[in-house]
Write a protein that holds these residues in place. Structure first.
Motif, PDB file in Angstrom:
ATOM      1  N   CYS A 153       0.844  -1.198   0.000  1.00  0.00           N
ATOM      2  CA  CYS A 153       0.000   0.000   0.000  1.00  0.00           C
ATOM      3  C   CYS A 153       0.875   1.242   0.000  1.00  0.00           C
ATOM      4  N   LEU A 154       0.242   2.366  -0.234  1.00  0.00           N
ATOM      5  CA  LEU A 154       0.932   3.648  -0.147  1.00  0.00           C
ATOM      6  C   LEU A 154       0.998   4.046   1.327  1.00  0.00           C
ATOM      7  N   ASN A 155       2.216   4.042   1.889  1.00  0.00           N
ATOM      8  CA  ASN A 155       2.414   4.349   3.312  1.00  0.00           C
ATOM      9  C   ASN A 155       2.639   5.851   3.464  1.00  0.00           C
ATOM     10  N   MET A 156       1.562   6.584   3.580  1.00  0.00           N
ATOM     11  CA  MET A 156       1.640   8.046   3.611  1.00  0.00           C
ATOM     12  C   MET A 156       1.154   8.576   4.956  1.00  0.00           C
ATOM     13  N   VAL A 157       1.822   9.609   5.454  1.00  0.00           N
ATOM     14  CA  VAL A 157       1.459  10.266   6.713  1.00  0.00           C
ATOM     15  C   VAL A 157       1.333  11.753   6.456  1.00  0.00           C
ATOM     16  N   VAL A 158       0.533  12.417   7.320  1.00  0.00           N
ATOM     17  CA  VAL A 158       0.354  13.865   7.257  1.00  0.00           C
ATOM     18  C   VAL A 158       1.189  14.486   8.372  1.00  0.00           C
ATOM     19  N   LEU A 159       1.988  15.490   8.002  1.00  0.00           N
ATOM     20  CA  LEU A 159       2.843  16.182   8.956  1.00  0.00           C
ATOM     21  C   LEU A 159       2.364  17.620   9.112  1.00  0.00           C
ATOM     22  N   LYS A 160       2.571  18.176  10.289  1.00  0.00           N
ATOM     23  CA  LYS A 160       2.178  19.563  10.557  1.00  0.00           C
ATOM     24  C   LYS A 160       3.431  20.382  10.844  1.00  0.00           C
ATOM     25  N   PRO A 161       3.524  21.597  10.303  1.00  0.00           N
ATOM     26  CA  PRO A 161       4.721  22.422  10.545  1.00  0.00           C
ATOM     27  C   PRO A 161       4.701  23.025  11.951  1.00  0.00           C
ATOM     28  N   LYS A 162       5.853  23.405  12.403  1.00  0.00           N
ATOM     29  CA  LYS A 162       5.983  24.052  13.705  1.00  0.00           C
ATOM     30  C   LYS A 162       5.776  25.557  13.567  1.00  0.00           C
ATOM     31  N   THR A 163       5.559  26.206  14.694  1.00  0.00           N
ATOM     32  CA  THR A 163       5.520  27.662  14.708  1.00  0.00           C
ATOM     33  C   THR A 163       6.943  28.198  14.769  1.00  0.00           C
ATOM     34  N   ASP A 164       7.105  29.455  14.386  1.00  0.00           N
ATOM     35  CA  ASP A 164       8.451  30.039  14.373  1.00  0.00           C
ATOM     36  C   ASP A 164       9.046  30.131  15.767  1.00  0.00           C
ATOM     37  N   LYS A 165       8.212  30.316  16.784  1.00  0.00           N
ATOM     38  CA  LYS A 165       8.716  30.454  18.144  1.00  0.00           C
ATOM     39  C   LYS A 165       9.248  29.136  18.696  1.00  0.00           C
ATOM     40  N   ARG A 166       8.739  28.025  18.216  1.00  0.00           N
ATOM     41  CA  ARG A 166       9.130  26.719  18.752  1.00  0.00           C
ATOM     42  C   ARG A 166      10.075  25.956  17.839  1.00  0.00           C
ATOM     43  N   SER A 167      10.634  26.613  16.831  1.00  0.00           N
ATOM     44  CA  SER A 167      11.416  25.907  15.820  1.00  0.00           C
ATOM     45  C   SER A 167      12.876  26.329  15.858  1.00  0.00           C
ATOM     46  N   THR A 168      13.679  25.518  15.185  1.00  0.00           N
ATOM     47  CA  THR A 168      15.090  25.842  14.959  1.00  0.00           C
ATOM     48  C   THR A 168      15.276  26.254  13.502  1.00  0.00           C
ATOM     49  N   GLU A 169      16.497  26.503  13.125  1.00  0.00           N
ATOM     50  CA  GLU A 169      16.764  27.010  11.773  1.00  0.00           C
ATOM     51  C   GLU A 169      16.389  26.002  10.696  1.00  0.00           C
ATOM     52  N   ASP A 170      16.582  24.704  10.959  1.00  0.00           N
ATOM     53  CA  ASP A 170      16.336  23.681   9.946  1.00  0.00           C
ATOM     54  C   ASP A 170      14.927  23.102   9.997  1.00  0.00           C
ATOM     55  N   ASP A 171      14.100  23.514  10.956  1.00  0.00           N
ATOM     56  CA  ASP A 171      12.745  22.979  11.054  1.00  0.00           C
ATOM     57  C   ASP A 171      11.838  23.576   9.990  1.00  0.00           C
ATOM     58  N   ILE A 172      10.803  22.822   9.637  1.00  0.00           N
ATOM     59  CA  ILE A 172       9.783  23.307   8.710  1.00  0.00           C
ATOM     60  C   ILE A 172       8.746  24.072   9.519  1.00  0.00           C
ATOM     61  N   THR A 173       8.549  25.329   9.182  1.00  0.00           N
ATOM     62  CA  THR A 173       7.622  26.176   9.919  1.00  0.00           C
ATOM     63  C   THR A 173       6.469  26.613   9.014  1.00  0.00           C
ATOM     64  N   LEU A 174       5.459  27.204   9.652  1.00  0.00           N
ATOM     65  CA  LEU A 174       4.303  27.689   8.901  1.00  0.00           C
ATOM     66  C   LEU A 174       4.701  28.775   7.917  1.00  0.00           C
ATOM     67  N   ASN A 175       5.531  29.700   8.350  1.00  0.00           N
ATOM     68  CA  ASN A 175       5.921  30.797   7.453  1.00  0.00           C
ATOM     69  C   ASN A 175       6.768  30.301   6.280  1.00  0.00           C
ATOM     70  N   LYS A 176       7.565  29.264   6.492  1.00  0.00           N
ATOM     71  CA  LYS A 176       8.343  28.701   5.378  1.00  0.00           C
ATOM     72  C   LYS A 176       7.424  28.041   4.356  1.00  0.00           C
ATOM     73  N   MET A 177       6.381  27.362   4.838  1.00  0.00           N
ATOM     74  CA  MET A 177       5.431  26.741   3.912  1.00  0.00           C
ATOM     75  C   MET A 177       4.680  27.808   3.117  1.00  0.00           C
ATOM     76  N   ILE A 178       4.357  28.941   3.751  1.00  0.00           N
ATOM     77  CA  ILE A 178       3.635  30.001   3.052  1.00  0.00           C
ATOM     78  C   ILE A 178       4.535  30.698   2.039  1.00  0.00           C
ATOM     79  N   SER A 179       5.738  31.057   2.463  1.00  0.00           N
ATOM     80  CA  SER A 179       6.651  31.782   1.565  1.00  0.00           C
ATOM     81  C   SER A 179       7.116  30.918   0.398  1.00  0.00           C
ATOM     82  N   GLY A 180       7.068  29.605   0.542  1.00  0.00           N
ATOM     83  CA  GLY A 180       7.471  28.736  -0.555  1.00  0.00           C
ATOM     84  C   GLY A 180       6.455  28.671  -1.679  1.00  0.00           C
TER      85      GLY A 180
END
Length: 632
Positions: A153-180
């Motif tokens: 089967c297709l083994n797919m999962v849904v991931l949620k981005p972190k907020t900028d306040k709780r993230s590090t430089e390499d984390d995927i954040t909400l603002n990075k998803m929007i600006s992309g």
């Protein structure tokens, strides 16, 4: 012609953060999307594009949507495909989650499903050698793309981005998803408001859009969209399971306090709801239900617990005549989600009589809920407790309970005390400040299960009852608003003398109680340390040893025989003589050794005179005495 596709994906899924499934960490997390996608009937090779799509509850402003065509289709969730072989995850074949994974592209060629990997700088920097395209599995014969946990089967999962306040430089954040995906900075800020603060629940609801193209011609063959997929970990839209309910019965007059405990955190808009069902398991018409049943209005939500007061039900007889059932459940207003239902029973007021007997006296109750009030001790105290207010500057929300002025003293019990029952083993519920109650004599306490030697004292709220049961010292007072001990003429005592002598507070209360109910006829008023003689203590506590710290240890003896004073004095004299003899023997313990040592010295001589033997004996006694002084 574009064919509509059937996309059936289960609506409950645990959204994880990208760092939880990062293949570089080689840590496996379960929980995959389950369902199926019906593919169009075509002999061509297919290109399947799966992408995130906003839920129906998320509606962007039309002015924003007109400025950028990507906004109406934007959702910050990430789709990550896990690679498995059997039951084992293949970490070396998975790209690191990145902002371009809002889409996943599959190629189906001759029934073989392949994935186009979306690589990022994290895969290139670590030289993971991820190919641009990789084989997944072979399509089943039903022409469906199945999603699940098996390697077919297709083994797919849904991931949620972190907020900028709780993230590090390499984390995927909400603002990075929007600006992309959205280039205009003003639009970026406007879109971020749909997923922050009070609108953060929009991140936990997503749909998956499926577009199928011909791989050779690029023609769109079919499109479909799944229903809402919600994060089961969200209290605003996730799972809601009731663990247990404290009470499932009430009088038709209402007033019963009910606790509903949830397995997970609850949103603020959750409310308890009564429903009427038939015996066949079919819910009756909602309009008729609204006329028959009343819903709770006094409700309090405290973390994972719903507390409410049952309302009166004037139509309970109509419900019973139709053989209908009442069920109670928790319902979330925001999305209408309901928990599992529990059967709830309303009893007709004064429909049955209950009889309770104490010795030769009986009590008759017409409604056990109204007459006894099982939820609270006082009849006027069954309302809801006020919830703590939100912390403000200058006011604390979390405070520690004040300590007692005379803290309770504890001691560690020894092995000899393990099998003995003392008053120190009473449950914490036996101490209630100035309103302490005890169980009947030779009966078990309902809280601790410990036998209590004190008579039973209670208070009944009935204004017309005033009598006394002599066999169990049961004191009932008329509705005077005073405590049972005040009705029994108990007086406040000055216990400073006892406390200074080492007795603890609980023990002083026990002695005071025994004195005030008339156990000691020769004592008047209160107990002081000067009045406590050994005879009084022996009379109060036969067979027990009273220690200075107020503790007492049962010796297992029911009675203590009187002791003759002359016999005790004679025994003390004999004991003193034996002690002196033992002291002398202890002083002479080195005499034999020293005497033998001296004789060994004399044996080297050719002959021993008669004066040397007494000299050796006297010398050994003196040396033994000196040795006792020098050697501790």
């Amino acid at each position: 012609m574009v064919e509509p596709l059937s996309v059936n994906i289960d609506g409950g899924h645990l959204f994880r953060y990208p760092s939880e499934v990062d293949p570089r960490k080689k840590a496996t997390k379960g929980g995959y999307l389950t369902g199926s996608v019906q593919l169009p009937a075509s002999t061509d090779s297919l290109r399947v594009v799966l992408s995130t799509y906003p839920d129906t509850t998320l509606q962007y402003a039309q002015a924003m949507a007109d400025q950028d065509p990507a906004i109406p289709h934007f959702h910050p969730a990430i789709l990550h495909v896990i690679r498995k072989k059997g039951n084992y995850r293949q970490f070396d074949k998975e790209p690191v989650p990145n902002i371009s994974m809002y889409q996943q592209e599959l190629h189906i060629i001759s029934g073989q499903v392949k994935i186009v990997n979306r690589l990022s700088r994290f895969d290139k920097e670590t030289e993971r050698n991820i190919p641009a395209e990789d084989d997944l599995f072979t399509l089943a014969g039903d022409n469906c793309l199945h999603l699940g946990s098996r390697d077919t089967c297709l083994n797919m999962v849904v991931l949620k981005p972190k907020t900028d306040k709780r993230s590090t430089e390499d984390d995927i954040t909400l603002n990075k998803m929007i600006s992309g995906r959205i280039l205009d900075e003003n639009l970026q800020r406007a879109v971020s408001e749909y997923f922050n603060n009070k609108n953060a629940v929009n991140k936990t609801r997503v749909r998956i859009n499926v577009d199928v193209f011909s791989l050779e011609s690029g023609k769109l063959l079919g499109t479909g969209r799944s229903a809402s997929i919600m994060d089961t970990n969200s209290k605003e839209c996730g799972a809601m399971t009731i663990h247990d309910i404290s009470a499932l019965k009430s009088c038709e007059a209402g007033g019963r306090k009910v606790f509903m405990v949830s397995e997970f955190s609850l949103a603020k808009d959750v409310q308890p709801v009564f429903q009427v069902w038939s015996q066949e398991g079919i819910r009756i018409d909602e309009k008729l239900e609204m006329d028959l049943i009343r819903q709770p209005t006094e409700i309090s939500i405290v973390r994972d617990t719903i507390i409410f007061i049952t309302p009166c039900q004037p139509n309970i007889q109509v419900i019973q005549e139709n053989n209908w059932m009442i069920k109670v459940l928790a319902k979330r207003k925001s999305d209408g989600f309901e928990s599992q239902a529990f059967d709830f029973h309303y009893e007709v007021h004064n429909a049955a009589q209950y009889l309770k007997t104490f010795s030769n006296y009986s009590f008759e109750f017409h409604c056990i809920f109204c007459d006894l009030n099982p939820d609270r001790e006082l009849p006027d105290s069954k309302g809801l407790v006020k919830v703590l207010e939100v912390a403000r500057p200058g006011s604390k929300r979390k405070t520690m309970t004040a300590k007692r002025a005379n803290p309770k003293h504890y001691r560690v019990s020894t092995d000899s005390e393990a099998g003995q029952t003392t008053l120190d083993s009473l449950s914490p519920a036996s101490f209630q400040g100035n309103t302490q109650t005890f169980s009947p004599a030779n009966q078990l306490s309902p809280d601790s299960g410990i036998e209590s030697p004190f008579p039973f004292i209670s208070k009944v709220a009935d204004e017309n009852i005033e009598f006394c049961l002599e066999d169990v010292s049961y004191v009932v007072v008329e509705n005077s608003g005073t405590d049972c001990r005040e009705a029994a003429h108990l007086q406040e005592t000055d216990n400073t003398g006892l406390e200074s002598a080492g007795f603890n507070t609980d023990y002083i209360q026990e002695l005071t109680f025994l004195n005030t109910v008339g156990v000691a006829d020769d004592q008047a008023g209160v107990l002081h340390m000067d009045d406590l003689s050994q005879e009084v203590l022996d009379e109060y506590f036969p067979g027990e040893i009273i220690e200075k710290d107020g503790k007492k240890q049962n010796t297992g003896q029911d009675t203590i025989e009187p002791v003759n004073t002359d016999t005790v004095r004679e025994a003390d004299t004999v004991k003193g003589r034996k002690s002196r003899y033992l002291a002398v023997v202890s002083q002479m313990k080195y005499v034999p050794i020293i005497f033998i040592f001296i004789l060994l010295i004399f044996f080297w001589k050719p002959d021993i005179s008669s004066q040397e033997l007494p000299t050796a004996g006297v010398g050994s006694v003196i040396l033994s005495w000196l040795a006792n002084k020098l050697i501790p």
